[in-house]
Motif scaffolding. Structure first.
Motif, short mmCIF file in Angstrom:
data_model
loop_
_atom_site.label_atom_id
_atom_site.label_comp_id
_atom_site.label_asym_id
_atom_site.label_seq_id
_atom_site.Cartn_x
_atom_site.Cartn_y
_atom_site.Cartn_z
N MET A 44 -15.42 66.63 -14.66
CA MET A 44 -16.00 67.55 -13.82
C MET A 44 -15.21 68.01 -12.76
N ASN A 45 -15.24 69.37 -12.31
CA ASN A 45 -14.16 69.82 -11.33
C ASN A 45 -14.44 69.18 -9.82
N ALA A 46 -15.62 69.29 -9.60
CA ALA A 46 -15.76 68.66 -8.35
C ALA A 46 -16.99 67.62 -8.26
N PRO A 47 -17.21 66.69 -7.47
CA PRO A 47 -18.17 65.90 -6.98
C PRO A 47 -19.20 66.86 -6.50
N TYR A 48 -20.56 66.82 -6.73
CA TYR A 48 -21.51 67.86 -6.05
C TYR A 48 -22.49 66.66 -5.40
N SER A 49 -22.63 67.43 -4.17
CA SER A 49 -23.54 66.42 -3.24
C SER A 49 -25.14 66.98 -3.70
N ASN A 50 -25.62 65.91 -4.25
CA ASN A 50 -26.96 66.32 -4.93
C ASN A 50 -28.16 65.70 -3.82
N ILE B 68 -22.95 63.80 -7.73
CA ILE B 68 -22.68 63.91 -9.14
C ILE B 68 -21.17 64.33 -9.38
N SER B 69 -20.65 63.30 -10.46
CA SER B 69 -19.19 63.53 -10.63
C SER B 69 -19.05 62.81 -12.02
N VAL C 297 -23.77 71.14 -16.16
CA VAL C 297 -24.45 70.87 -14.94
C VAL C 297 -24.94 72.17 -14.39
N VAL C 298 -26.28 72.10 -13.84
CA VAL C 298 -26.81 73.19 -13.34
C VAL C 298 -27.30 73.10 -11.94
N ARG C 299 -26.93 74.00 -11.07
CA ARG C 299 -27.37 74.12 -9.52
C ARG C 299 -28.45 74.90 -9.52
N ALA C 300 -29.55 74.15 -9.03
CA ALA C 300 -30.78 74.95 -8.91
C ALA C 300 -30.92 76.06 -7.93
N ARG C 301 -31.63 77.18 -8.11
CA ARG C 301 -31.55 78.33 -7.32
C ARG C 301 -33.11 78.47 -6.76
N TYR C 302 -33.93 78.62 -7.88
CA TYR C 302 -35.49 78.60 -7.49
C TYR C 302 -36.15 77.51 -8.26
N ILE C 303 -36.94 76.56 -7.34
CA ILE C 303 -37.55 75.54 -7.94
C ILE C 303 -39.25 75.76 -7.89
N GLU D 159 -20.89 73.72 -14.40
CA GLU D 159 -19.73 73.02 -15.19
C GLU D 159 -20.47 73.15 -16.61
N SER D 160 -19.65 73.34 -17.40
CA SER D 160 -20.08 73.32 -18.99
C SER D 160 -19.24 72.71 -20.11
#
Lengths: 341, 341
Positions: free
Chosen positions: B1-7, B32-33, B42-48, B84-85
């Motif tokens: 993974m390129n970056a850790p993501y603050s979930n 997430i790392s 890895v999906v970043r939500a935009r609409y929930i 990320e994919s």
């Protein structure tokens, strides 16, 4: 006409607001005489039908019909004998069924009569298993209920004219059949004569919770519910439906006295339809009139062979008609209730 | 993974007994790392999405599912971007829909994702008109409701995510459409934007009798009733059904707070099913998942051409999710309610 006939007729003269009785009727006597018109037939009633739907039609508001008019002879199905005929189709002594109502004698046009064959089945069955109740039992179950082998079928009013047939048709379709009825005699009838898998006596259960527990144990979940009664019994069955259950509303006899005008309150249940993706369908015998032959072709051989039990309860005496009608709502009868006149 | 993501994640931790709120959830933060597995994305939500069915699944008893487990992230539909994919099917920047729940980031197997084309429709429509609400609106109306040109279609919750689509599909099918909604804004929306024939504001009617009178006048009788709400509104509509009416139970939002565990009482109505030989059918969106393409093929061109209005209401902020869910039961939103994160 060869003879004047002393007629007796029950006129419907007053709308009941709860139970129906002789105070809503007038017994009138008159004579039938004079020449017959072309194709006219005089029928002497022998069996007069009392059916729960009669009570529905006594309400002031439209239901599936306009209200039964006041001041005319109570309408109903009849089986009788031809006593005079100016029709080429009917001879004196023929047995016929007609919708000639609560009267001993009726002048009928030949087109109103269906000839019956006493050799093939007792003529009274034209008001029961081979008549209107048989028709709605057959089509209601087979077309709206869509029973599959192994399904659990619950029938309310299972000892009644329609219910007792539905239950047996369900057995023939390979279902596990649980009948609900009131009292030990009816439940014995369901088990001993109709050979149902289980009989539940709702009168033994004083609370919704009790009835629910018994029904859970007896059914293990419900695929098809054929409902003749409505009210608290139906309240207990609906939460037990399984995925894609079919609920057939054929009657709601618990509601006919007053609940059609001012509905009773009961627990909401439409969420169960959603959870189970289930279907409720109301069915009426008249919608299958044009398919009567189809039902008779299927069922008459079973009647002849004894594979289908058709229980009849007879009340004797023309004057008993209003009381007999009311007795349907007291749950006294097993099978088809007929007044012998 | 390129970056850790603050979930950030909303965990469902306590079953509500009436209204749902933030006290039934816990907001947790984590990272997430680490390396991606094969075909992981890895999906970043935009609409929930917040939907009424979520409240159904919070009950302790089985409904159409086992209850939503406690102690896990609240499940729901999401539209987001691939960040990320390790999948050959998805690239960074792709828009996707997933059922990844109330969290900013989700690790998903490629098979859990559906790629969206932002050029063909706004991606948020994958949670509305071209998603689950559109699917049940389309199949529920067309297959269970069976609208015919000239039929009168009544839709409850007509300004909601599903109802607003059903109402428009009904217009396309040639129906006279009467929408029921709460408040003048929603009713204006029904008339001005959805071009319905009539809008009935149930909040203006304080009694069953008042609402009944207005509905009689507005409908002249009901051929198809598409019900999203249940309760007193449904009590007023059912007695107005016409011969062979179809009642589609898609929701019962008035009952979700407490009525699923301990049913509310309401007037009995099964006699109307009998009188009118009508049908009630419960429908659920999941039953049509395998026919999603069929719905999209039909509806997407209407969305593109502007023939179907798809109203969306956005709430901004991940922390707003529990409050947004609750607001569905207060009737605040018009169209599809989405939380933008």
């Amino acid at each position: 006409m060869n003879a004047p006939y002393s007629n007796r007729q029950w006129f419907y003269v007053k709308r009941p607001t709860s139970r129906v009785g002789s105070e809503h009727y007038e017994l009138r006597e008159s004579e039938i005489s004079g020449p017959l018109a072309a194709n006219e037939v005089v029928v002497r009633a022998r069996y007069i039908s009392v059916d729960p739907y009669i009570r529905i039609q006594q309400h002031e508001r439209n239901t599936y019909d306009v209200p039964h008019p006041l001041g005319i002879v109570q309408r109903s199905g009849v089986v009788g004998e031809v006593v005079e005929s100016a029709s080429p189709l009917f001879a004196k002594g023929d047995w016929v069924s007609a919708y000639s109502g609560w009267q001993l004698y009726a002048r009928c046009h030949q087109s109103e009569l269906t000839k019956l064959d006493p050799a093939s089945a007792p003529v009274s069955t034209a008001l029961g298993v081979l008549g209107m109740p048989g028709r709605i039992a057959w089509f209601g179950l087979m077309e709206a209920g869509r029973p599959r082998p192994g399904d659990t079928l619950v029938v309310s009013g299972a000892a009644g004219a329609v219910g007792s047939l539905v239950a047996q048709f369900g057995k023939k379709a390979g279902c596990k059949v649980v009948g609900i009825a009131g009292g030990p005699d009816k439940c014995r009838f369901l088990l001993d004569e109709l050979k149902l898998d289980r009989a539940v006596d709702y009168r033994e259960h004083k609370t919704h919770k009790d009835l629910t527990s018994t029904l859970i144990e007896a059914t293990g979940g419900v695929d098809v519910y054929f409902d003749n009664v409505g009210g608290p019994i139906t309240d207990a069955v609906i939460p037990l439906i399984k995925r894609r259950a079919r609920i057939v509303i054929c009657g709601a006899i618990s509601q006919y006295d007053g609940g059609l005008d001012t509905p009773d309150m009961g627990p909401r249940f439409l969420q169960h339809m959603l959870f189970q993706r289930a279907t409720i369908q109301g069915v009426l015998a008249r919608d299958y009139i044009n398919r009567m032959d189809e039902m008779v072709a299927q069922v008459a051989p079973w009647v002849k062979s004894g594979e289908i039990v058709f229980k009849e309860t007879f009340v004797d005496g023309f004057e008993q008609l209003p009381a007999a009608l009311n007795s349907l709502f007291e749950g006294g009868n097993i099978g088809k209730l007929l007044v012998r006149v």
